[in-house]
Design a protein around this motif. Structure first.
Motif, PDB file in Angstrom:
ATOM      1  N   LEU A  77      31.282   7.736  73.502  1.00 23.17           N
ATOM      2  CA  LEU A  77      30.329   8.181  74.513  1.00 23.17           C
ATOM      3  C   LEU A  77      29.378   7.041  74.893  1.00 23.17           C
ATOM      4  CD1 LEU A  77      29.381  11.672  73.031  1.00 23.17           C
ATOM      5  CD2 LEU A  77      31.057  11.191  74.815  1.00 23.17           C
ATOM      6  N   SER A  78      28.894   7.081  76.118  1.00 21.24           N
ATOM      7  CA  SER A  78      27.897   6.105  76.553  1.00 21.24           C
ATOM      8  C   SER A  78      26.536   6.478  75.976  1.00 21.24           C
ATOM      9  CB  SER A  78      27.814   6.095  78.078  1.00 21.24           C
ATOM     10  OG  SER A  78      27.288   7.329  78.555  1.00 21.24           O
ATOM     11  N   PHE A 105      32.760  14.320  75.943  1.00 21.65           N
ATOM     12  CA  PHE A 105      31.391  14.821  76.033  1.00 21.65           C
ATOM     13  C   PHE A 105      31.296  16.339  75.863  1.00 21.65           C
ATOM     14  CE2 PHE A 105      27.730  16.373  78.517  1.00 21.65           C
ATOM     15  CZ  PHE A 105      26.714  15.753  77.809  1.00 21.65           C
ATOM     16  N   GLY A 109      23.079  14.596  75.554  1.00 19.75           N
ATOM     17  CA  GLY A 109      23.656  15.638  74.708  1.00 19.75           C
ATOM     18  C   GLY A 109      22.745  16.030  73.571  1.00 19.75           C
ATOM     19  N   ARG A 148      24.921   9.436  77.752  1.00 17.92           N
ATOM     20  CA  ARG A 148      25.483  10.754  77.420  1.00 17.92           C
ATOM     21  C   ARG A 148      25.095  11.194  76.009  1.00 17.92           C
ATOM     22  NH1 ARG A 148      31.201  12.546  79.937  1.00 17.92           N
ATOM     23  NH2 ARG A 148      30.510  12.563  82.123  1.00 17.92           N
TER      24      ARG A 148
END
Length: 438
Positions: free
Chosen positions: A45-46, A101, A53, A49
């Motif tokens: 994941l970046s 995600f 999250g 994100r």
């Protein structure tokens, strides 16, 4: 040299509670140290994100804490705590297999809700198993073991970061999942504390046989929670505010921020139990919180001095002095707020009320980055004095709010409240709260 006791002298039930805390915090220490890089390197994941999250997940967890605490009050805190510990274990286990995600967000929400609910259920369990006079002392042991476990777990996480291996990251998360499964086993060995077995606040029913209302309608308790969240800004201050201050406003090397964090963790592990001595009533708790506000103000004033054109060695010495004052204020605030949060909760409603009280920490962690960045990085030395003033105002206001709650009958001795609940339940039906352990 201070000798750190691993378990409290308050009986087997309290010792098992502390052991459960120690076991779960070992995994948590490793999780918190490695989670950001795990979600980036392994899940893929970046950073944006990951941040989105986790923010959504902790917001969901804060909302879920109250109904899950209410569930513990209704059906019994031991069974609820065991189920939530297993749910936490399963949520961490889910992180081992998610690779996008959407599933990550679901797992994170489940994890945050389970952790928030478990904290509330544990507090309700403690209220049913430990006498009122011993409660703050046992909580001090819990906090001490929490810090010790986090420190040891962070050491394991540090090895994973040093290795950088995908397999080691997976092993750390597996260890955290196992730690909560073991925590569930330890909690399952505690005595049963019966719940009310009837609808409680928010369901239109009663708790403990009498009329009840949602914690959100208990205005003194809501105000206490909000004021306590201001004092809890001391937590992001240590993890975020001071590192930014050192980097942007002082001549001290950046590694000093890590050293101060270790100093705080070890200090709480060693001295929290001693700092909680003498806090065993609402009056002594209010005094402890007021004292903590003044000491936290003093720590802010000392931290501010580190940004006034000092040589490196002097800046480091001043920062260390501020950290010691911060530690003293933190430990007294913790002891006082624990006692107040229990004393203001009606009998049979501890889980619901503790679930709501726990949202103060989420609020502090959410608002803290913005508030501390503006005050410390943006305003500099005046920002430190304004922050210290907020600590003083919040600590004094909390004491006045407790007085406001007292005429409403919120602060009553534990045993009379328990006897009232028994009388309402009817003779011959037994103790609705189940066995107690000294």
């Amino acid at each position: 040299m201070t000798r750190i006791r691993l378990l409290p002298p308050a009986g087997p039930a309290a010792r098992r509670l502390v052991l459960a805390q120690l076991v779960s915090s070992l995994g948590d220490g490793a999780f918190y140290t490695t989670s950001a890089l795990y979600f980036s390197h392994v899940v893929g994941l970046s950073p944006a994100r990951i941040g989105l999250g986790l923010t959504l997940a902790w917001a969901f967890g804060a909302v879920a804490g109250v109904p899950l605490g209410r569930l513990a009050d209704r059906w019994g805190p031991r069974g609820t705590a065991v189920l939530l510990a297993l749910a936490t274990s399963a949520s961490v286990g889910a992180f081992l297999v998610v690779r996008s995600f959407g599933p990550f967000l679901v797992a994170a929400c489940c994890y945050a809700a389970a952790v928030s609910g478990l904290a509330a259920a544990r507090q309700a369990l403690l209220a049913g198993l430990v006498s009122k006079r011993e409660r703050t002392a046992v909580l001090a042991h819990l906090q001490s073991r929490l810090n010790a476990g986090l420190a040891l777990g962070a050491g394991v996480g540090g090895l994973a970061l040093w290795s950088g291996s995908r397999g080691v990251y997976l092993a750390v998360f597996a260890m955290d999942a196992v730690s909560f499964a073991v925590c569930a086993l330890v909690l399952a060995r505690l005595p049963v504390v019966r719940g009310s077995g009837v609808p409680v606040a928010g369901d239109g029913g009663t708790a403990g046989g009498g009329p009840s209302r949602s914690v959100l309608r208990d205005r003194p308790y809501v105000v206490v929670t909000l004021l306590n969240s201001v004092l809890l800004l001391r937590m992001p201050l240590l993890s975020l505010g001071i590192p930014l201050w050192i980097s942007e406003r002082t001549e001290a090397p950046e590694w000093v921020a890590s050293a101060l964090f270790v100093l705080n963790t070890l200090g709480v592990a060693a001295f929290q139990v001693r700092a909680a001595r003498g806090v065993h009533s609402t009056a002594t708790a209010v005094a402890a919180v007021r004292w903590s506000g003044l000491v936290l103000f003093a720590s802010c004033a000392v931290f501010a001095l580190s940004g006034v054109a000092l040589p490196v060695w002097a800046a480091v010495a001043v920062l260390a002095a501020g950290a010691v004052l911060h530690l003293a204020g933190e430990m007294r605030h913790s002891a006082g707020s624990w006692q107040i949060s229990f004393d203001l909760a009606p009998a049979g409603r501890t889980g619901e009320y503790q679930g709501f009280f726990g949202t103060g920490l989420t609020l502090a962690r959410t608002a803290g980055p913005l508030v501390l960045t503006v005050l410390l990085v943006g305003w500099g030395v005046p920002g430190w004095f304004l922050l210290g003033g907020l600590f003083v105002v919040a600590s004094l206001g909390l004491g006045y709010t407790v007085r406001w709650a007292e005429p409403c009958g919120a602060v009553l001795p534990e045993e009379p409240r328990l006897n009232v609940a028994r009388q309402r339940a009817g003779a011959g039906r037994g103790d609705p709260r189940g066995p107690r352990s000294a």
